[in-house]
Write a protein that holds these residues in place. Structure first.
Motif, short mmCIF file in Angstrom:
data_model
loop_
_atom_site.label_atom_id
_atom_site.label_comp_id
_atom_site.label_asym_id
_atom_site.label_seq_id
_atom_site.Cartn_x
_atom_site.Cartn_y
_atom_site.Cartn_z
N ARG A 78 27.66 83.70 44.45
CA ARG A 78 27.98 83.72 45.88
C ARG A 78 29.33 84.39 46.12
N GLU A 79 30.33 84.05 45.31
CA GLU A 79 31.66 84.64 45.48
C GLU A 79 31.62 86.16 45.26
N LEU A 80 30.87 86.59 44.24
CA LEU A 80 30.82 88.02 43.95
C LEU A 80 30.10 88.77 45.07
N ARG A 81 29.07 88.18 45.66
CA ARG A 81 28.39 88.84 46.78
C ARG A 81 29.36 89.02 47.95
N LEU A 82 30.12 87.98 48.24
CA LEU A 82 31.08 88.09 49.34
C LEU A 82 32.15 89.13 49.02
N TYR A 83 32.61 89.17 47.78
CA TYR A 83 33.60 90.16 47.37
C TYR A 83 33.01 91.56 47.44
N GLY A 84 31.77 91.71 46.95
CA GLY A 84 31.15 93.04 46.93
C GLY A 84 30.89 93.60 48.31
N ALA A 85 30.74 92.72 49.31
CA ALA A 85 30.48 93.20 50.67
C ALA A 85 31.66 94.00 51.21
N ARG A 92 35.29 88.36 35.28
CA ARG A 92 36.46 89.24 35.17
C ARG A 92 37.30 89.20 36.44
N LEU A 93 36.65 89.25 37.59
CA LEU A 93 37.37 89.18 38.85
C LEU A 93 38.06 87.83 39.04
N ALA A 94 37.38 86.77 38.61
CA ALA A 94 37.99 85.44 38.72
C ALA A 94 39.23 85.33 37.84
N ARG A 95 39.18 85.92 36.64
CA ARG A 95 40.35 85.89 35.77
C ARG A 95 41.51 86.68 36.36
N ASP A 96 41.19 87.72 37.14
CA ASP A 96 42.24 88.52 37.79
C ASP A 96 42.72 87.91 39.10
N GLY A 97 42.12 86.78 39.50
CA GLY A 97 42.53 86.13 40.73
C GLY A 97 41.94 86.74 41.98
N ALA A 98 40.89 87.57 41.84
CA ALA A 98 40.30 88.24 43.01
C ALA A 98 39.26 87.38 43.70
N LEU A 99 38.79 86.31 43.06
CA LEU A 99 37.82 85.40 43.66
C LEU A 99 38.46 84.03 43.87
#
Length: 471
Positions: A195-202, A283-290
């Motif tokens: 769900r988080e990645l879908r919101l980020y990808g939008a 990977r995005l979560a580790r970078d703090g993007a999610l």
């Protein structure tokens, strides 16, 4: 039908939306305007909430055009959300503080009736609100999260033929040793990450992953494993019970279960796409993007094992059982711990503390340990630092620890923080020491948290030798 005649499509009641982040807001405005214009203000709040959830689900999971229809009579409003993906919604049974999986229960709680009509080329999710219906109590709303309250209507038979479609071709996949407690925590984490990645990808079009194939695997594989795990007898084998007085809501860790699943061959490629999607999210979560935290290594490994077993067994490779959370590979973490000035200051105090204390981070890595405690546990300080905290946790308790800690990272809630505990700690030689515990969470700057476990081994006369694992 109602006593006042059939429901009728309200003028302008049809809306076609693209499956993107703008769809839920457009659906809310559409429903609100129609109900306000018809003088049905009492239904607006519940209808907005319910249609927003149904459209969000369609945008995130169906990935097809979305059609919203509003039908009104003097006594009732019926809202339908149609997409062209035949996979139906399933109400999740997550923990009380889960951050995902609440939508279907919320729709059931806030509306008078709701359901899904399965079509050959998609589905219609619908709900109704009725004039004069009493508002649900808080207990009724909470109960809706734990009950399946959806009416599911199967596809009508195709006209002109009495012979149904042939059953889909499937392959047998055996998953040996699935850990139920860890799997349910992993499933919750996987859904939140998708769900988080879908919101980020939008809002980041450069995020190129195959969401459509990943959704096939999520619904045809992960959901199937989840259903079978919950269905398996809970009294199989000997469950590991947490020590008396432990405040965790996970009262016991169920024994591993063995599942035999029939899955379509196409799920093999889809499961590989799901791994790619979840790896991108990690990977995005580790970078703090999610907003979500990265998954614990055991949870990522469990997901990879399930997906890879499907891929390999459908190619004819024999099953390989789950290695278990006690596998020594989970005691080390290849990633370097991130540090800050605040973190370094806390670690310095930990190292020089006259009390027994261990400092760890959100990946369960040991960042610091007092010299006295390390010695009492048979370790050199520098050998223990950098290992994961599970190094000090008896194998029988590791699954409960990882499941509980993963849920803590997702929800922010922890049952053990600040609570005096009496737990065994694993000595470097392999025997267990009974210790008094207090665990606290402290800020370490840059939005990071550290976890300090104050550990006081009991005197030898108070110790009890731990039973061998599995006895």
């Amino acid at each position: 039908m109602t006593d006042d005649g059939p429901l009728r499509l309200h003028p302008g009641g049809d809306l076609v939306l693209d499956p993107d982040l703008h769809a839920p807001a457009a659906a809310r405005h559409h429903v609100r305007d129609l109900l306000a214009g018809a003088g049905r203000d009492a239904w607006i709040d519940a209808a907005e909430l319910a249609v927003s959830e149904l459209v969000t689900n369609a945008a995130l999971h169906a990935q097809t055009a979305i059609e919203v229809s509003v039908m009104l009579s003097p006594q009732e409003v019926r809202v339908e959300v149609r997409d062209h993906n035949p996979t139906g919604p399933r109400q999740r049974r997550y923990g009380a503080h889960a951050t995902t999986g609440r939508g279907m229960g919320m729709v059931a709680a806030m509306t008078d009736h709701c359901g899904v009509i399965q079509l050959e080329d998609g589905k219609i999710a619908w709900f109704t609100l009725t004039a004069g219906a009493p508002e649900p109590s808080l207990d009724e709303i909470l109960a809706a999260f734990d009950e399946e309250q959806w009416e599911v209507t199967p596809s009508p038979p195709s006209s002109g033929t009495a012979v149904g479609p042939p059953p889909p071709v499937t392959g047998r996949v055996v998953l040996a040793g699935v850990p139920p407690t860890l799997w349910m925590a992993a499933q919750e984490h996987h859904d939140a990450m998708v769900r988080e990645l879908r919101l980020y990808g939008a809002s980041h079009p450069e995020t190129r992953v195959d969401f459509a194939s990943a959704e096939v695997a999520r619904t045809a594989l992960l959901d199937l494993v989840d259903v079978e795990v919950r269905r398996a007898p809970s009294d199989t084998g000997r469950p590991v019970t947490l020590p008396e007085g432990h405040p965790s809501p996970l009262r016991e860790v169920r024994a591993p279960v063995h599942l035999a699943l029939d899955v379509p061959p196409a799920v093999a490629a889809a499961s590989a796409a799901l791994q790619d999607v979840l790896d991108a999210a990690e990977r995005l979560a580790r970078d703090g993007a999610l907003l979500a935290f990265p998954g614990q290594p055991e949870i990522v490994a469990l997901r990879d094992w399930v997906c890879e077993q499907v891929q390999s067994q459908l190619r004819g490779v024999p099953p390989r059982p789950w290695v278990g959370s006690a596998d020594r590979r989970f005691e080390v973490d290849a990633e370097a711990a991130r540090s800050s000035a605040a973190t370094a200051a806390v670690i310095d105090r930990v190292r020089s503390s006259p009390r027994g204390v261990v400092a760890s981070d959100a990946r369960n890595r040991i960042l610091g340990v007092s010299a006295g405690l390390a010695a009492s546990l048979g370790w050199e300080v520098d050998d223990l630092v950098g290992r994961r905290l599970v190094t000090l946790i008896p194998p029988s308790l590791r699954e409960a620890h990882i499941a509980g800690f993963s849920r803590h990272l997702s929800t922010g809630r922890a049952h053990v923080l600040g609570v005096p505990l009496l737990l065994p700690v694993l000595h470097a030689s392999g025997h267990e020491l009974l210790c008094d515990f207090v665990i606290e969470q402290v800020g370490a700057g840059d939005g990071q948290s550290l976890y300090l476990a104050w550990i006081d081994p009991r005197d030898p006369g108070q110790q009890r030798r731990a039973r061998p694992e599995g006895s």
